[in-house]
Design a protein around this motif. Sequence first.
Motif, short mmCIF file in Angstrom:
data_model
loop_
_atom_site.label_atom_id
_atom_site.label_comp_id
_atom_site.label_asym_id
_atom_site.label_seq_id
_atom_site.Cartn_x
_atom_site.Cartn_y
_atom_site.Cartn_z
N ARG A 69 -46.24 -69.84 14.41
CA ARG A 69 -46.41 -71.30 14.29
C ARG A 69 -45.09 -72.03 14.47
O ARG A 69 -45.07 -73.18 14.89
N ILE A 70 -43.96 -71.38 14.15
CA ILE A 70 -42.69 -72.10 14.14
C ILE A 70 -41.67 -71.58 15.15
O ILE A 70 -40.68 -72.25 15.42
N CYS A 71 -41.90 -70.38 15.70
CA CYS A 71 -40.96 -69.82 16.68
C CYS A 71 -41.48 -70.03 18.10
O CYS A 71 -42.65 -70.35 18.31
N LYS A 72 -40.60 -69.79 19.05
CA LYS A 72 -40.99 -69.85 20.46
C LYS A 72 -40.33 -68.69 21.20
O LYS A 72 -39.39 -68.04 20.68
N ALA A 73 -40.83 -68.42 22.39
CA ALA A 73 -40.27 -67.33 23.19
C ALA A 73 -38.79 -67.56 23.43
O ALA A 73 -38.35 -68.68 23.71
N GLY A 74 -38.01 -66.50 23.29
CA GLY A 74 -36.56 -66.59 23.45
C GLY A 74 -35.83 -66.66 22.13
O GLY A 74 -34.61 -66.36 22.08
N ASP A 75 -36.51 -67.06 21.05
CA ASP A 75 -35.87 -67.07 19.73
C ASP A 75 -35.59 -65.64 19.28
O ASP A 75 -36.26 -64.69 19.70
N ALA A 76 -34.58 -65.51 18.42
CA ALA A 76 -34.19 -64.19 17.93
C ALA A 76 -34.62 -64.02 16.47
O ALA A 76 -34.51 -64.94 15.67
N VAL A 77 -35.11 -62.84 16.15
CA VAL A 77 -35.50 -62.50 14.78
C VAL A 77 -34.74 -61.23 14.40
O VAL A 77 -34.74 -60.25 15.15
N LYS A 78 -34.09 -61.26 13.25
CA LYS A 78 -33.35 -60.10 12.77
C LYS A 78 -34.31 -59.24 11.94
O LYS A 78 -34.91 -59.71 10.97
N VAL A 79 -34.45 -58.00 12.33
CA VAL A 79 -35.39 -57.09 11.66
C VAL A 79 -34.61 -55.92 11.05
O VAL A 79 -33.88 -55.22 11.76
N TYR A 80 -34.73 -55.75 9.73
CA TYR A 80 -34.08 -54.65 9.01
C TYR A 80 -35.12 -53.53 8.84
O TYR A 80 -36.22 -53.76 8.30
N VAL A 81 -34.78 -52.32 9.28
CA VAL A 81 -35.70 -51.20 9.13
C VAL A 81 -34.99 -50.02 8.51
O VAL A 81 -33.76 -49.87 8.64
#
Length: 502
Positions: free
Chosen positions: A362-374
């Motif tokens: 709902r709030i992001c768009k293509a090209g935005d970056a998301v930091k994922v901790y695994v």
Amino acid sequence: MDAVIWFILSWLALVGVLYIFKKDAVKYFVAIYWKSEKLVKYVVLFTEKLRFIPLKVYLVSVLVLFALPLFLAMPLIRPDGQLSSLPGFLYILVGGTVNAMRMLLGGAPVQEAAAGSAGVTPIVPGLTLPWDQLPYLAVAIAVAVVLHELMHGYAALRYGIPVKSVGVFSLFYVLSGAFVEPDEDQFKKASTEAKAAVLASGVAANVVIAIIAMLIGVFGAWAGLGGAVFGTSAYGIHPGDRVIEIRGCGFVERVYTPDDFVTKINVLAGLGPLLGINETISCKPGDKVTLVAYSWFHKYEVQVDYSNFTTPSQLRWLYTDGSLYQGGVRPGDVIKRVEGCGVARDITSSGDFLAFVLESKRICKAGDAVKVYVERNGTIHVFNVTLVEKDGRLFYGIGPTSFPLLGYDYGPVKREQLYNTDFTKLIFWLLVVNYGLAAINALPIYPLDGGQLLAAVAQRKLGEKKGAAVVNVVTWVLAAMLIFNIALGLIGEQYRVLEAIR
């Protein structure tokens, strides 16, 4: 094995009693064939009770009901009252045959082609039907066949065609039925209208029974006769008891079947998106979920901590063209935290991560970056995942098997340990048997009811010779399609779907 033994013993008991009262009706103790002229009086009595129905109204009604499962659409009423429909069986048969042939010629595996076929499954106990379903099937067949033939007899008498005899037959319960034998010479001399009424009446009766069964199913579900019967102790529910409702975290849902229970606990766990249900649940650790259960005539409630309805955030599978995989995340990783688009969230369950996915869409768009901790092999890794689109929507690359699902991969109870109630099984088989009899008998394959009806109309319009030729062509073509779909379904094991009603 116990079910097989009870099956044989019940058959021997039945033929033993019948042998005492009607010796010549029992054939070598493996078959029953009872034909009687005396039973005709009951068909006559039934006809007299319903003689008030105008023949024109009756004819139009049975022809519409006859066309419903074959050419139109059969209504399907779910236990929760939701209405859908099943396309006419003729379209399913022809379309399924063409689709399966195209897939096979294209090199698709038999199982895949079978899944795209018409899905015709012969019911054979021990092969395509679990033995423990036989009692419900036997009752359903008895109701379906007796009323089917009774309505043939009713229509014949209303149009002045005498009925010579009434009978029943059975071979180890499997090949069972009843018949009403009209006077053959009088039937041949009857008008096309009379023949149409007689031939369409049996199918119409089965359609009505199927619809009534579905309506009774809705009423029974409302009255609490459905639910998920537990075959093992889980969530505080005892074996043999059934859950009929789930409440908690603003989530209040009735439970109608085992599949319904499994779906709803996964929605409660926040895994709805994996099942195509984008519903958000506002549960948090420490919240309680209430299961409403029945033990015979005793109703009780069990409170369960919400943590029992969560699954680990360990990825099991990913699309390789999705954002996560392209960003470096791999199956086997455990997602611990996500940050991006102004949102930061610690992940404690797969439901937590899916809630973030829904929010980010709902709030992001293509090209935005998301930091994922695994967590991978005991070590925390951080990936900067660039969001990509697919079909105009953000695509993380998550599919139905990306996280463990309750009842299938995770949790205290498995789907195969849950059972339907006796009421649900009986309604299911009443629906399946009556719809099956209606759809098959309505097919224009001679000598089925539909084939005889086609012959009566074709011979009147085209003459006896040309009409017979048309009937033969249609019969052979559709019979070949039916046999092809049955064979493909058996080879591809499509009959396994019947085991879901266990």
